[in-house]
Scaffold this active site. Structure first.
Site, PDB file in Angstrom:
ATOM      1  N   MET A  51      -5.887 -11.549  12.335  1.00 12.87           N
ATOM      2  CA  MET A  51      -7.280 -12.010  12.207  1.00 12.87           C
ATOM      3  C   MET A  51      -7.376 -13.361  12.907  1.00 12.87           C
ATOM      4  O   MET A  51      -7.576 -14.404  12.280  1.00 12.87           O
ATOM      5  CB  MET A  51      -7.652 -12.115  10.719  1.00 12.87           C
ATOM      6  CG  MET A  51      -7.947 -10.762  10.101  1.00 12.87           C
ATOM      7  SD  MET A  51      -7.902 -10.834   8.308  1.00 12.87           S
ATOM      8  CE  MET A  51      -6.173 -10.519   8.069  1.00 12.87           C
TER       9      MET A  51
ATOM     10  N   ASP B 262      -1.282 -10.132   6.730  1.00 15.64           N
ATOM     11  CA  ASP B 262      -2.606 -10.620   7.106  1.00 15.64           C
ATOM     12  C   ASP B 262      -2.484 -12.021   7.690  1.00 15.64           C
ATOM     13  O   ASP B 262      -2.363 -12.998   6.951  1.00 15.64           O
ATOM     14  CB  ASP B 262      -3.517 -10.633   5.876  1.00 15.64           C
ATOM     15  CG  ASP B 262      -3.876  -9.226   5.452  1.00 15.64           C
ATOM     16  OD1 ASP B 262      -4.377  -8.469   6.306  1.00 15.64           O
ATOM     17  OD2 ASP B 262      -3.645  -8.871   4.283  1.00 15.64           O
TER      18      ASP B 262
ATOM     19  N   ASP C 270      -8.573  -1.040   4.981  1.00 19.55           N
ATOM     20  CA  ASP C 270      -8.071  -2.300   4.414  1.00 19.55           C
ATOM     21  C   ASP C 270      -9.174  -3.025   3.650  1.00 19.55           C
ATOM     22  O   ASP C 270     -10.188  -3.406   4.238  1.00 19.55           O
ATOM     23  CB  ASP C 270      -7.587  -3.153   5.602  1.00 19.55           C
ATOM     24  CG  ASP C 270      -6.893  -4.442   5.205  1.00 19.55           C
ATOM     25  OD1 ASP C 270      -6.724  -4.684   4.001  1.00 19.55           O
ATOM     26  OD2 ASP C 270      -6.531  -5.199   6.127  1.00 19.55           O
TER      27      ASP C 270
ATOM     28  N   MET D 230      -4.126 -15.107   9.436  1.00 19.22           N
ATOM     29  CA  MET D 230      -5.480 -15.677   9.556  1.00 19.22           C
ATOM     30  C   MET D 230      -5.415 -17.067  10.181  1.00 19.22           C
ATOM     31  O   MET D 230      -4.529 -17.856   9.840  1.00 19.22           O
ATOM     32  CB  MET D 230      -6.111 -15.803   8.166  1.00 19.22           C
ATOM     33  CG  MET D 230      -6.131 -14.504   7.394  1.00 19.22           C
ATOM     34  SD  MET D 230      -6.930 -14.759   5.807  1.00 19.22           S
ATOM     35  CE  MET D 230      -6.570 -13.193   5.017  1.00 19.22           C
TER      36      MET D 230
ATOM     37  N   HIS E 254       2.225  -4.728   5.065  1.00 21.39           N
ATOM     38  CA  HIS E 254       1.051  -5.238   5.766  1.00 21.39           C
ATOM     39  C   HIS E 254       1.006  -6.768   5.694  1.00 21.39           C
ATOM     40  O   HIS E 254       1.108  -7.355   4.616  1.00 21.39           O
ATOM     41  CB  HIS E 254      -0.202  -4.639   5.117  1.00 21.39           C
ATOM     42  CG  HIS E 254      -1.477  -4.910   5.842  1.00 21.39           C
ATOM     43  ND1 HIS E 254      -1.907  -4.155   6.909  1.00 21.39           N
ATOM     44  CD2 HIS E 254      -2.434  -5.853   5.647  1.00 21.39           C
ATOM     45  CE1 HIS E 254      -3.067  -4.615   7.334  1.00 21.39           C
ATOM     46  NE2 HIS E 254      -3.414  -5.655   6.585  1.00 21.39           N
TER      47      HIS E 254
END
Ligand code: DX5
Ligand code: ZN
Length: 216
Positions: A68, A35, A175, A37, A33
């Site tokens: 995100m 992330d 999550d 941002m 995973h």
């Protein structure tokens, strides 16, 4: 084994990222995973395409990329080119969600939508049949190591009912704040994929934690 597990490298050791990816390769994890941002949609900046491209060279698991970011349509093609197998976009930033989902699929990736803790599951009723995965945030996105929001169990159950009712071919990922206790309850109410960052990487034996989550 009822859970798929997606360790979040946000909590990995970036000085030794290759070592942590090798650990995930050898573990029973199903995905890795990421992330991403942008400092606009969330109050933090993490990493982007170059990091994913480099990890892809050594990763032996599909890359599960959680964007995100605002205006994700601009970046879907480069993220797929960098190696993403699953692309998750946030419902809250997509003005034309159906178009974004078709765009992700047109590049050959699996398409997923994420809901923030305040966004009701019902907004997905007219798109659920087009989705490969829904990601429910169980913390406010932006940081690892936050406390799990209990309302998530209700949302997972509602989403499970929607998927079953419509026979949609869609899995549920959760999550934020996942550990053995929250993970087990999430699976009990119908989640399929557990993302875990700090719970995995703060452990002495991260691979054992991944196995533990997988066999909850
Ligand atoms: C939060 C991220 C999560 C985060 C989870 O914005 O989307 O993937 O890495 O971290 P933990 O498992 O530590 O809550
Ligand atoms: Zn995430």
């Amino acid at each position: 084994m009822r859970a798929l597990v997606s360790p979040s490298i946000l909590s990995a050791d970036f000085n030794n990222l290759g070592t942590d990816i090798e650990m995930i390769n050898k573990s029973v994890a199903d995905y890795i995973h990421f992330d991403v941002m942008d400092g606009v949609f969330v109050p933090n900046i993490s990493f982007g395409i170059p990091v994913i491209k480099h990890v892809k060279k050594i990763a032996q698991k599909p890359l599960d990329v959680h964007l995100m970011i605002v205006e994700p349509d601009k970046f879907i093609e480069p993220f797929v080119e960098a190696g993403a197998s699953i692309i998750t976009v946030h419902y809250e930033v997509c003005r034309h969600l159906h178009r974004t989902i078709q765009l992700i699929k047109s590049f050959g990736a699996k398409a997923s939508v994420c809901l923030n803790p305040h966004t009701p599951v019902a907004v997905l009723e007219d798109i659920i049949g087009d989705l490969d995965m829904v990601l429910l945030m169980s913390v406010n996105p932006g940081f690892g190591g936050q406390q799990f929001i209990e309302n998530t169990y209700k949302k997972v159950a509602q989403l499970r009912a929607m998927i079953d009712k419509t026979n949609a071919d869609c899995i549920i990922e959760v999550d934020g704040g996942v550990n053995y206790e929250t993970g087990k309850k999430l699976l009990d109410v119908g989640a399929n994929v557990l993302v875990a960052g700090s719970f995995v990487f703060s452990a002495d034996n991260p691979s054992e934690i991944i196995s533990g989550l997988k066999s909850l």
